[in-house]
Design a protein around this motif. Structure first.
Motif, PDB file in Angstrom:
ATOM      1  N   GLU A 103      34.301  46.017  44.059  1.00 22.73           N
ATOM      2  CA  GLU A 103      35.523  45.220  43.646  1.00 22.73           C
ATOM      3  C   GLU A 103      35.323  44.253  42.519  1.00 22.73           C
ATOM      4  N   HIS A 107      42.480  41.236  42.180  1.00 25.93           N
ATOM      5  CA  HIS A 107      41.561  41.819  43.191  1.00 25.93           C
ATOM      6  C   HIS A 107      42.188  43.410  43.357  1.00 25.93           C
ATOM      7  N   THR A 108      41.315  43.919  44.337  1.00 27.68           N
ATOM      8  CA  THR A 108      41.623  45.286  44.933  1.00 27.68           C
ATOM      9  C   THR A 108      41.566  44.980  46.601  1.00 27.68           C
ATOM     10  N   ASN A 130      32.561  43.943  48.956  1.00 22.75           N
ATOM     11  CA  ASN A 130      33.768  44.742  49.007  1.00 22.75           C
ATOM     12  C   ASN A 130      33.639  45.984  48.001  1.00 22.75           C
ATOM     13  N   HIS A 139      35.795  37.456  43.527  1.00 31.11           N
ATOM     14  CA  HIS A 139      34.523  37.559  44.088  1.00 31.11           C
ATOM     15  C   HIS A 139      33.659  37.324  43.054  1.00 31.11           C
TER      16      HIS A 139
END
Ligand SMILES: [Zn+2]
Length: 447
Positions: free
Chosen positions: A232, A285-286, A223, A217
């Motif tokens: 995120e 990522h999460t 997010n 991202h």
């Protein structure tokens, strides 16, 4: 994905053109015909099919009575600049100016049909880059004012809002936001041969091994945790900054797919990786679950594109799972999953995507926000990658001499245990035997 923001260095822009299709062609058709690297919907049009409020293409004024709104003027493309002077340049587009000379426009001028919360598109300039923005109706919808504030927050020096709602659509290097509407005109951007250079390519170390890290991202991505305390994209960038030096200390070169504040598309990220020919690609990522509130789903999991488990990408994922497990990180029941995500499917190198935890889980989020826990995750990630590369992990200089010193993420708890006499303060990295556990439980008065 319902929002895309991209920055294209003007030095790599070959040309920018306004493609007028008079509402007869779809985004896909325009992309296929022009082969432009970036396509974004342009301005608005009147019921009679004439563009408004101001559109000049290839030297010809296509809109009605000219007035003087602020817009973008250019001849070839790299010379694009904001001005109200439409006579001088061959091309000019104006809709609603949101930022001018670095200042947010106090009251953006727009008609009632443009107001409200909806998908948005915008063109602008930031630093030496052309800035392009596109979002669809839904979660990423914005009013003209919130869009202005978002772009100002991202450091755009100037910005013009283009047509919105069902017109807002784009193809940024293969990454798309689609809508069925055939809009009047399209902004098309072509890159010079060779295209954009991956960031830090010049500084690429002459290492035996190279890893491409992909912080997921970028600025503006929504997010995050339901309580708004965790984003995120901030986590992924921070983690990359922690993992990179750990790998470099082991003699492994690192290429990043993005800079601190840009937001490359998924395809651009894969292209950067493919150009640098790394030994592996790891995306950071999460995870999220549910409808926007907290949920119970928790733990770390790793995605690769497909089986079999003997494939290099799955060997990479398994090595990572092993080091996370050894570090005591909470894992999902089935920690390796397969999904044809773009960055996994379009990368040539063995690729894995780590979801370090769920930012929709309250406990996971508390951990993910913790700097010491991030250090632990970063070290486990670097160790797993080195395991995959066959690089023997060398303890940091000094670490050998400090055998009684725990890792930084455990230092506080270790000190407490020592102070309270629960542990004797030696061998922080050893396993505990059953008899030692019994002694510890006894010291805690738990038995
Ligand atoms: Zn993500």
């Amino acid at each position: 994905m319902s929002k895309l923001i991209t920055y294209v260095p003007l030095s790599s822009v070959e040309r920018i053109e306004l493609r007028v299709t008079n509402c007869r062609k779809t985004l896909s058709q325009v992309k296929a015909e022009t082969k432009a690297h970036y396509v974004l919907n342009g301005g608005m049009w009147n019921p009679d099919g004439t563009p408004c409020p101001l559109l000049k293409v290839g030297g010809a004024m296509l809109s009605g009575t000219p007035w003087r709104p602020m817009g973008y003027a250019w001849d070839k493309g790299p010379d694009i600049h904001m001005t109200s002077e439409y006579e001088g340049a061959a091309n000019f587009i104006a809709v609603t100016a949101l930022i001018s000379s670095g200042e947010p426009v106090d009251k953006p001028s727009y008609g009632s049909a443009q107001g409200g919360k909806r998908g948005r598109s915008a063109i602008g300039l930031r630093g030496g880059s052309l800035a392009l923005y596109c979002s669809s109706d839904g979660a990423d919808a914005a009013t003209p004012e919130t869009l202005r504030d978002e772009l100002a927050g991202l450091g755009w020096a100037s910005a013009v809002m283009l047509d919105g709602g069902g017109s807002s659509q784009c193809d940024f290097g293969g990454e798309r936001i689609t809508a069925s509407r055939k809009v009047h005109n399209w902004i098309c951007v072509w890159l010079k041969q060779g295209g954009q250079k991956p960031p830090e390519q010049e500084d690429k170390p002459m290492s035996k091994h190279t890893v491409c890290l992909d912080p997921g991202h970028g600025p503006g991505n929504v997010n995050g945790s339901p309580d708004g305390t965790y984003k995120e994209w901030e986590f992924t960038w921070d983690m990359a900054q922690r993992i990179k030096p750990l790998l470099e200390a082991q003699g492994v070169g690192v290429v990043l797919t993005k800079t601190a504040d840009n937001y490359p598309s998924l395809t651009e990220r894969a292209n950067i990786s493919n150009k640098s020919k790394p030994d592996c690609f790891v995306s950071i990522h999460t995870n999220a679950y549910g409808e926007g509130g907290w949920s119970s789903a928790s733990g770390l999991e790793i995605y690769t594109s497909a089986g079999p488990m003997t494939a290099q990408r799955n060997v990479l994922a398994s090595e990572l799972v092993n080091t996370f497990h050894a570090a005591g990180v909470s894992l999902r029941n089935e920690p390796i999953k397969h999904e044809m995500y773009t960055v996994l499917a379009k990368t040539d190198a063995p690729a894995a995507l780590i979801e370090y935890g769920f930012h929709t889980n309250k406990m996971d989020t508390e951990y993910l926000k913790d700097s010491k826990y991030r250090d632990k995750l970063a070290e486990a990630t670097a160790k797993g990658i080195c395991e995959f590369l066959g690089v023997a992990w060398q303890a940091e200089p000094g670490e050998d001499n400090a055998k009684d010193t725990p890792d930084s993420w455990a230092a506080e708890a270790w000190q407490k245990a020592k102070d309270k006499g629960v542990l004797d303060g030696t061998r922080p990295r050893d396993n505990m035997t059953r008899q030692e556990l019994a002694v510890v439980l006894d010291r805690l008065n738990l038995i």
